[in-house]
Design a protein around this motif. Sequence first.
Motif, short mmCIF file in Angstrom:
data_model
loop_
_atom_site.label_atom_id
_atom_site.label_comp_id
_atom_site.label_asym_id
_atom_site.label_seq_id
_atom_site.Cartn_x
_atom_site.Cartn_y
_atom_site.Cartn_z
N THR A 104 -8.53 0.15 7.00
CA THR A 104 -8.89 -0.94 7.81
C THR A 104 -8.13 -2.12 7.68
N VAL A 105 -8.11 -3.15 8.61
CA VAL A 105 -7.40 -4.36 8.52
C VAL A 105 -7.96 -5.19 7.33
N GLU A 106 -9.29 -5.22 7.28
CA GLU A 106 -9.94 -5.99 6.26
C GLU A 106 -9.55 -5.52 4.89
N GLU A 107 -9.65 -4.04 4.59
CA GLU A 107 -9.23 -3.46 3.47
C GLU A 107 -7.83 -3.93 3.13
N LEU A 108 -6.82 -3.86 3.95
CA LEU A 108 -5.45 -4.20 3.83
C LEU A 108 -5.31 -5.60 3.43
N ALA A 109 -6.09 -6.57 3.97
CA ALA A 109 -6.01 -8.06 3.96
C ALA A 109 -6.45 -8.23 2.32
N ALA A 110 -7.29 -7.35 2.16
CA ALA A 110 -8.04 -7.76 0.49
C ALA A 110 -7.23 -7.14 -0.39
N ASP A 111 -6.21 -6.19 -0.25
CA ASP A 111 -5.29 -5.88 -1.41
C ASP A 111 -3.68 -6.01 -0.95
N PRO A 112 -3.50 -7.11 -1.68
CA PRO A 112 -2.03 -7.90 -1.20
C PRO A 112 -0.94 -6.77 -1.75
N ALA A 113 -1.03 -6.18 -2.79
CA ALA A 113 -0.10 -5.30 -3.39
C ALA A 113 0.18 -4.07 -2.50
N ARG A 114 -0.95 -3.59 -1.98
CA ARG A 114 -0.87 -2.33 -1.12
C ARG A 114 -0.32 -2.85 0.16
N LEU A 115 -0.58 -3.82 0.82
CA LEU A 115 -0.18 -4.46 1.98
C LEU A 115 1.27 -4.67 1.70
N LYS A 116 1.89 -5.24 0.81
CA LYS A 116 3.34 -5.32 0.55
C LYS A 116 3.98 -4.16 0.63
N GLU A 117 3.32 -3.16 0.06
CA GLU A 117 4.10 -1.63 -0.31
C GLU A 117 4.19 -1.14 1.22
N LEU A 118 3.11 -1.24 2.07
CA LEU A 118 2.72 -0.68 3.29
C LEU A 118 3.74 -1.37 4.37
N ARG A 119 4.00 -2.60 4.08
CA ARG A 119 4.92 -3.50 5.17
C ARG A 119 6.35 -2.93 4.94
N GLN A 120 6.51 -2.88 3.52
CA GLN A 120 7.94 -2.32 3.23
C GLN A 120 8.22 -0.77 3.94
N GLN A 121 7.27 0.15 3.84
CA GLN A 121 7.38 1.34 4.19
C GLN A 121 7.56 1.31 5.79
N CYS A 122 6.87 0.53 6.44
CA CYS A 122 6.50 0.53 7.91
C CYS A 122 8.15 -0.10 8.32
N LYS A 123 8.72 -0.72 7.37
CA LYS A 123 10.15 -1.41 7.95
C LYS A 123 11.14 -0.08 7.91
N THR A 124 11.04 0.79 6.86
CA THR A 124 11.85 2.00 6.78
C THR A 124 11.57 3.22 7.18
N GLU A 125 10.39 3.34 7.39
CA GLU A 125 9.64 4.77 7.80
C GLU A 125 8.51 4.82 8.95
N ARG A 126 8.70 3.77 9.69
CA ARG A 126 7.70 3.85 10.76
C ARG A 126 7.35 5.19 11.56
N ALA A 127 8.30 5.81 11.92
CA ALA A 127 7.91 7.23 12.51
C ALA A 127 7.17 8.03 11.55
N GLN A 128 7.07 7.96 10.48
CA GLN A 128 6.41 8.78 9.51
C GLN A 128 5.01 8.28 9.55
N LEU A 129 4.77 6.98 9.09
CA LEU A 129 3.58 6.34 8.97
C LEU A 129 2.74 6.18 10.19
N GLY A 130 3.28 6.10 11.25
CA GLY A 130 2.78 5.85 12.91
C GLY A 130 2.31 4.70 13.03
N ASP A 131 2.54 4.58 14.27
CA ASP A 131 2.36 3.03 14.88
C ASP A 131 0.95 2.36 14.58
#
Length: 87
Positions: free
Chosen positions: A29-56
């Motif tokens: 959820t958005v709240e879980e992502l906002a509470a975990d900055p390391a995971r959020l940073k990792e997912l932001r990078q993945q969304c930049k490179t692999e958006r089609a795999q992760l999904g909109d």
Amino acid sequence: MKQIVPLLLVATLAGCGQSDSPRQADVLTVEELAADPARLKELRQQCKTERAQLGDVLCNRVAEATNQRFFGEGGTPYTPPEESPRF
């Protein structure tokens, strides 16, 4: 011929079933992502490179969590300085 049509129908419906593993977007959820900055940073990078795999859906939640961390709850009102700046 009558036996082939039901067989094709069953094969087609079996191929359209849901996947066995739940997607990440359904779990985080958005709240879980906002509470975990390391995971959020990792997912932001993945969304930049692999958006089609992760999904909109997941990438939109990542963006919303990033905005929530940056802007906060929005409870602090803007207070302009009493004197105007001199340039």
